[in-house]
Design an enzyme around this catalytic site. Structure first.
Site, PDB file in Angstrom:
ATOM      1  N   GLU A 113      54.755   6.699  91.801  1.00 38.16           N
ATOM      2  CA  GLU A 113      55.933   6.581  90.570  1.00 38.16           C
ATOM      3  C   GLU A 113      57.423   5.464  90.147  1.00 38.16           C
ATOM      4  O   GLU A 113      57.552   5.200  89.449  1.00 38.16           O
ATOM      5  CB  GLU A 113      57.765   8.118  91.237  1.00 38.16           C
ATOM      6  N   VAL A 145      57.874  -5.308  93.082  1.00 38.35           N
ATOM      7  CA  VAL A 145      57.060  -6.312  93.910  1.00 38.35           C
ATOM      8  C   VAL A 145      58.406  -7.089  93.124  1.00 38.35           C
ATOM      9  O   VAL A 145      58.843  -7.395  92.054  1.00 38.35           O
ATOM     10  CB  VAL A 145      55.747  -7.210  93.666  1.00 38.35           C
ATOM     11  N   GLY A 159      52.658 -12.405  92.216  1.00 43.52           N
ATOM     12  CA  GLY A 159      51.292 -13.567  92.172  1.00 43.52           C
ATOM     13  C   GLY A 159      51.086 -13.582  93.000  1.00 43.52           C
ATOM     14  O   GLY A 159      49.489 -14.598  93.793  1.00 43.52           O
ATOM     15  N   GLY A 177      49.871 -11.942  94.987  1.00 41.72           N
ATOM     16  CA  GLY A 177      48.867 -10.284  95.801  1.00 41.72           C
ATOM     17  C   GLY A 177      49.062  -9.166  96.430  1.00 41.72           C
ATOM     18  O   GLY A 177      48.892  -8.075  96.703  1.00 41.72           O
ATOM     19  N   GLY A 218      51.312  -7.009  94.957  1.00 45.71           N
ATOM     20  CA  GLY A 218      50.801  -5.679  94.526  1.00 45.71           C
ATOM     21  C   GLY A 218      49.555  -4.972  94.253  1.00 45.71           C
ATOM     22  O   GLY A 218      49.380  -3.615  93.598  1.00 45.71           O
ATOM     23  N   ASN A 263      56.445  -3.927  79.593  1.00 49.63           N
ATOM     24  CA  ASN A 263      56.402  -4.537  79.957  1.00 49.63           C
ATOM     25  C   ASN A 263      54.696  -5.131  80.194  1.00 49.63           C
ATOM     26  O   ASN A 263      53.610  -4.686  80.579  1.00 49.63           O
ATOM     27  CB  ASN A 263      56.287  -3.587  81.651  1.00 49.63           C
ATOM     28  N   TYR A 294      47.367  -4.661  85.647  1.00 51.14           N
ATOM     29  CA  TYR A 294      47.367  -3.629  85.758  1.00 51.14           C
ATOM     30  C   TYR A 294      45.578  -3.373  84.962  1.00 51.14           C
ATOM     31  O   TYR A 294      44.246  -2.444  85.278  1.00 51.14           O
ATOM     32  CB  TYR A 294      48.324  -1.924  84.799  1.00 51.14           C
TER      33      TYR A 294
END
Length: 159
Positions: free
Chosen positions: A83, A87, A93, A95, A97, A124, A131
């Site tokens: 959901e 961060v 940057g 790590g 996420g 985004n 991703y």
């Protein structure tokens, strides 16, 4: 460091959700209260789960993932629907996420779940690039529909 959230983490999760809403330019839509989050995460029948990312040096929470189980009728097994993943800007940057998503992927593999899914706002670009760098691919053949507020109430009252 990634860890499973505890009831004591509800205030920080609530604060992170508010920060995410600001980032997504929709603070007026973030209406969840700490009490609602506590019930959803730690009540008699938990409906959602959360993990926190902590700063390696200070232990301070810098991000979170909030997720729940979904079910694929085609695969015949559960999956995870992410959901929220957030961060804090100052911790990006480093790590966190990736570590949060890695933990959710680990849970999927361990439990035999076959999907880890989430939505991302079309504007985004930094998140989309992140991703895709992990191997995630957009599912652009589907359009998300949503009923809320007056439309949801009107339909529900027809029953």
């Amino acid at each position: 460091m990634i860890r499973t959230a505890t009831p004591a983490d509800v205030p920080v999760i609530h604060a992170l959700i508010r920060e995410l809403a600001e980032y997504e330019k929709a603070p007026h839509e973030a209406k969840a209260t700490p009490e609602q989050l506590h019930e959803a995460l730690f009540g008699d029948r938990p409906a959602a789960y959360a993990h926190l990312a902590e700063d390696d040096r200070t232990g301070a929470p810098v991000g979170f993932a909030l997720w729940f189980l979904n079910f694929s009728t085609w695969r015949g097994v559960h999956g995870i629907y992410l959901e929220d993943l957030y961060v804090r800007p100052e911790a990006r940057g480093a790590g966190h996420g990736r570590a949060l998503l890695t933990e959710l992927a680990r849970i999927c593999v361990e439990r035999g779940y076959q999907r880890l899914e989430w939505s991302v706002l079309n504007w985004n670009a930094p998140s989309i690039a992140f991703y895709e760098s992990l191997g995630a691919r957009p599912q652009d053949e589907w359009t998300v529909y949503r009923l809320t507020d007056d439309a949801l109430t009107a339909l529900g009252e027809r029953a």
